[in-house]
Design a protein around this motif. Sequence first.
Motif, short mmCIF file in Angstrom:
data_model
loop_
_atom_site.label_atom_id
_atom_site.label_comp_id
_atom_site.label_asym_id
_atom_site.label_seq_id
_atom_site.Cartn_x
_atom_site.Cartn_y
_atom_site.Cartn_z
N LEU A 87 -6.86 -80.23 -30.89
CA LEU A 87 -6.40 -79.50 -29.72
C LEU A 87 -7.02 -78.11 -29.68
O LEU A 87 -6.93 -77.35 -30.65
CB LEU A 87 -4.87 -79.37 -29.75
N PHE A 99 -2.77 -75.25 -23.99
CA PHE A 99 -3.49 -76.28 -24.73
C PHE A 99 -4.33 -77.16 -23.82
O PHE A 99 -3.95 -77.45 -22.68
CB PHE A 99 -2.50 -77.19 -25.47
N GLY A 100 -5.46 -77.61 -24.35
CA GLY A 100 -6.19 -78.69 -23.72
C GLY A 100 -5.48 -80.01 -24.02
O GLY A 100 -4.52 -80.05 -24.77
N ALA A 101 -6.02 -81.08 -23.43
CA ALA A 101 -5.38 -82.40 -23.59
C ALA A 101 -5.63 -83.01 -24.96
O ALA A 101 -4.99 -83.98 -25.34
CB ALA A 101 -5.84 -83.34 -22.50
N TYR B 35 7.57 -76.18 -26.51
CA TYR B 35 6.53 -76.93 -25.81
C TYR B 35 7.03 -78.35 -25.56
O TYR B 35 7.79 -78.91 -26.35
CB TYR B 35 5.25 -77.01 -26.64
N GLN B 37 5.42 -82.16 -25.02
CA GLN B 37 4.19 -82.93 -25.17
C GLN B 37 4.44 -84.39 -24.80
O GLN B 37 5.22 -85.08 -25.46
CB GLN B 37 3.64 -82.85 -26.60
N GLY B 42 -1.88 -82.57 -24.35
CA GLY B 42 -1.59 -81.46 -25.24
C GLY B 42 -0.22 -80.89 -24.92
O GLY B 42 0.36 -81.17 -23.88
N PRO B 43 0.33 -80.11 -25.84
CA PRO B 43 1.63 -79.48 -25.60
C PRO B 43 1.58 -78.56 -24.37
O PRO B 43 0.59 -77.85 -24.17
CB PRO B 43 1.87 -78.67 -26.88
N GLN B 44 2.64 -78.60 -23.58
CA GLN B 44 2.77 -77.73 -22.40
C GLN B 44 3.83 -76.66 -22.69
O GLN B 44 4.95 -76.99 -23.07
CB GLN B 44 3.18 -78.55 -21.18
N PHE B 45 3.47 -75.42 -22.45
CA PHE B 45 4.35 -74.29 -22.75
C PHE B 45 5.58 -74.28 -21.85
O PHE B 45 5.46 -74.39 -20.63
CB PHE B 45 3.56 -72.99 -22.58
N GLN B 48 8.88 -68.78 -24.36
CA GLN B 48 8.70 -68.01 -25.58
C GLN B 48 9.80 -66.97 -25.67
O GLN B 48 10.10 -66.30 -24.67
CB GLN B 48 7.34 -67.33 -25.64
N ARG B 55 10.22 -63.86 -23.36
CA ARG B 55 8.96 -63.15 -23.17
C ARG B 55 8.06 -63.89 -22.18
O ARG B 55 7.24 -63.27 -21.53
CB ARG B 55 8.25 -63.01 -24.50
N ARG B 57 7.64 -67.77 -19.64
CA ARG B 57 8.19 -69.01 -19.15
C ARG B 57 7.08 -69.80 -18.50
O ARG B 57 6.30 -69.25 -17.71
CB ARG B 57 9.29 -68.74 -18.14
N GLY B 58 7.00 -71.09 -18.81
CA GLY B 58 6.00 -71.95 -18.21
C GLY B 58 6.47 -72.52 -16.88
O GLY B 58 7.54 -72.16 -16.37
N LEU B 90 8.40 -79.72 -28.95
CA LEU B 90 7.94 -78.99 -30.14
C LEU B 90 8.41 -77.55 -30.09
O LEU B 90 8.35 -76.91 -29.05
CB LEU B 90 6.41 -79.03 -30.22
#
Lengths: 109, 113
Positions: A87, A99-101, B35, B37, B42-45, B48, B55, B57-58, B90
């Motif tokens: 990643l 993150f990338g995929a 995160y 996933q 990949g993990p998405q935020f 935090q 601090r 937010r996604g 995560l």
Amino acid sequence: GQNIDQPTEMTATEGAIVQINCTYQTSGFNGLFWYQQHAGEAPTFLSYNVLDGLEEKGRFSSFLSRSKGYSYLLLKELQMKDSASYLCAVRATGRKLQFGAGTQVVVTP
Amino acid sequence: DAGVTQSPTHLIKTRGQHVTLRCSPISGHKSVSWYQQVLGQGPQFIFQYYEKEERGRGNFPDRFSARQFPNYSSELNVNALLLGDSALYLCASTLDRENQPQHFGDGTRLSIL
């Protein structure tokens, strides 16, 4: 916003070298990280780049070019245990990670 | 030293229910991030927290909320669960210095039926 692109999958044989490329577009760059993630497990930290150039850590090296929005992770002397997802993650201002995929690396005997 | 710990490891819920996920950071780490996933991504935020303050937010709906406690542990709450919330959640902690990475827990696998 941020866009992070990396190949979906790469296959290489044991003992070989593989280079995983990552390109990104970001408003406010504050570092690039590479993580390794085995199936069903948490991501583990591999490397960090914030300045242009190459960082070497044993069999793994990572390169960054900020002007090109480009990084690569180089895996040398591939071992079967290196089969995993890799990643690329960019940290923008504010310290959140995007993150990338992920790139699935398959190491064959 | 113990790494980031998350509980539970697995959870099955039905649509419309709510869920609370828990995270304990590495000792000395004051920043915690969450995160989501989904398989093959990949993990998405999501959030935090640092020193108990949000601090960042996604791009997640208001059904998602979180908080951080005085001992720096954290909870992620999700209300009105949807099938699409099925994912690995995560938690990561960090020393929150420029060159310090985030360290991830093993995650909570949430399945919505």
